[in-house]
Design a protein around this motif. Structure first.
Motif, mmCIF file in Angstrom:
data_model
loop_
_atom_site.group_PDB
_atom_site.id
_atom_site.type_symbol
_atom_site.label_atom_id
_atom_site.label_comp_id
_atom_site.label_asym_id
_atom_site.label_seq_id
_atom_site.Cartn_x
_atom_site.Cartn_y
_atom_site.Cartn_z
ATOM 1 N N HIS A 80 0.973 -1.238 0.004
ATOM 2 C CA HIS A 80 -0.039 0.137 -0.020
ATOM 3 C C HIS A 80 0.937 1.228 0.066
ATOM 4 O O HIS A 80 2.106 1.295 0.226
ATOM 5 N N GLU A 124 -4.957 1.193 3.091
ATOM 6 C CA GLU A 124 -4.708 -0.009 4.032
ATOM 7 C C GLU A 124 -4.673 0.406 5.463
ATOM 8 O O GLU A 124 -4.983 -0.359 6.508
ATOM 9 N N GLN A 182 8.245 -3.778 11.364
ATOM 10 C CA GLN A 182 7.635 -2.688 12.338
ATOM 11 C C GLN A 182 7.642 -3.232 13.758
ATOM 12 O O GLN A 182 6.968 -2.945 14.630
ATOM 13 N N HIS A 366 5.525 3.437 12.201
ATOM 14 C CA HIS A 366 4.145 4.492 12.466
ATOM 15 C C HIS A 366 4.788 5.575 13.111
ATOM 16 O O HIS A 366 4.277 6.106 14.053
HETATM 17 MN MN MN Z 1 1.091 0.526 8.818
#
Ligand code: MN
Ligand code: HGY
Ligand code: MN
Length: 396
Positions: A80, A124, A182, A366
């Motif tokens: 995405h 997403e 992540q 993030h």
């Molecule tokens: Mn994400």
């Protein structure tokens, strides 16, 4: 075909270009269904057209670029281009850009195998239509009534467009997504590649905490019904209970709104979202029930069920293809569960789906300081390229 390799300078140039399509000045900002997401996908369409591939944008805005015949099942891959608020450079975009580079290299090397299709899924990240929206629509997972017409109209969408985007069960032979981890598992275990075995489930509860607004100067402390003080004790309880769990459950209150949100008014109402994630749906539901019972016993709340995404295991065949590629390339790898959700989760509904993780520095994501090294990116991109070839060999 000689042994094709990616050209990491291309990946770097293209990723930084996508990063420059940004609506904010803290981190990267291409929110779901925003003009920035649209511009990024329009740029991708141009790149795919320049490669003389079959390119189209489907009825909800997902971009598809195909090398090979349009009327045969394809090996699909992608991710995405939208981001969270003040997000990072790599989340999502890296998987799309590496997919683009894989198509470029394979075309340059005269690839003639099964059709290959890059997909850039819209929406997403968390959004009013529910995250992993573009991939869920592709897999037929967005059902009548899931989203209100009012919300859909805000994004120029409706159920007929959503249904039109659905792909048939035999459209894809497999789906592969490369993504930053992540988290910090690969970094702490000193591995360059993660082979994802399962994707954690997500369950969200939208909680309306009910108090009574009143004058902040004239209402005595023992006569208040302060919704924000109640919300604070709920947030504390959620965090403490989740920490005490002896399983992989995590729980977060990341979104909260105070009403009327004025300095001189005791908060009358709070809207907050409790998000629970884990690899076992039954454990997640048991944990949520415990939270619900406690909230009802100690506060005045109204609870609405939000997004419900079951945990999914990923395809063994695709995992084995990634493992074989890592062994051939002498890259150390680690089998692991993904705590983050991904478009690959949606595609498990349609085909054999798998994921390749590359390390995230300090496990941060993030966040504007999200970072993966170009060395790890190059290794990951070549593993992606060779896994695509490995999967295509299985078909021929
Ligand atoms: Mn994400
Ligand atoms: O929320 C997630 O796990 C993903 O980053 N959208
Ligand atoms: Mn992502």
């Amino acid at each position: 075909m000689s042994f094709p390799k990616v050209y990491v300078e291309n990946i770097k140039k293209n990723l930084l270009h996508i990063g420059s399509i940004n609506s904010g000045n803290i981190g990267y900002n291409r929110l779901a269904f925003s003009n920035e997401e649209k511009k990024a996908n329009e740029w991708l369409e141009e790149q795919l057209k320049d490669l003389n591939l079959s390119v189209y944008k489907d009825s909800i805005g997902n971009v598809h670029g195909r090398l090979g015949s349009l009327d045969k099942p394809a090996i699909a891959f992608g991710s995405h281009l939208d981001t969270v608020n003040n997000g990072g450079l790599y989340d999502g975009a890296l998987g799309v850009i590496i997919g683009l580079e894989c198509l470029r290299v394979l075309k340059e090397h005269g690839y003639q195998g099964v059709p290959l299709e890059l997909i850039s899924f819209v929406g997403e990240e968390a959004n009013p239509l529910g995250g992993t929206f573009g991939s869920r629509a592709t897999a037929g997972l967005v059902k009548d009534g899931d989203v209100s017409d009012v919300e859909m109209e805000k994004f120029d969408l409706n159920m007929s467009k959503i249904k039109e985007a659905r792909k048939s069960d035999n459209a894809y032979l497999s789906f592969l997504e490369l993504h930053i981890e992540q988290g910090s598992v690969l970094e702490t275990t000193n591995n360059q590649i993660g082979i994802v075995t399962a994707i954690a489930g997500i369950s969200r509860m939208h909680v309306h905490v009910i108090g009574k607004a009143s004058h902040s100067g004239t209402t005595p402390m023992n006569a208040r019904n302060d919704a924000l003080v109640s919300a604070a004790s709920i947030i504390q309880y959620v965090s403490e209970r989740a920490t005490k769990q002896n399983n992989d459950i995590v729980a977060t209150v990341g979104k909260l709104e105070v009403f009327p949100n004025s300095e001189n008014v005791v908060p009358g109402d709070v809207q907050l979202t409790i998000e629970v994630r884990g690899s076992d749906w039954h454990e997640m539901k048991e944990f949520e029930q415990r939270l619900t019972d406690w909230m009802n016993a100690n506060h005045r709340v109204e609870i609405a069920v939000g997004v419900q995404k079951h945990p999914n295991t990923l395809s063994e065949n695709v995992q084995k293809a990634i493992e074989k590629t890592c062994q051939n390339s002498k890259v150390n790898y680690h089998y692991m569960v993904s705590g983050a959700n991904h478009d690959a989760n949606s595609l498990t509904e349609l085909t054999e789906a798998g994921m390749i993780f590359i390390p995230s520095k300090d496990g941060l994501s993030h966040h504007p300081d999200e970072y993966s090294s170009w060395e790890d990116i190059e290794v990951g991109a070549n593993v992606m390229l060779q896994t695509i070839l490995e999967l295509s060999k299985k078909v021929n």
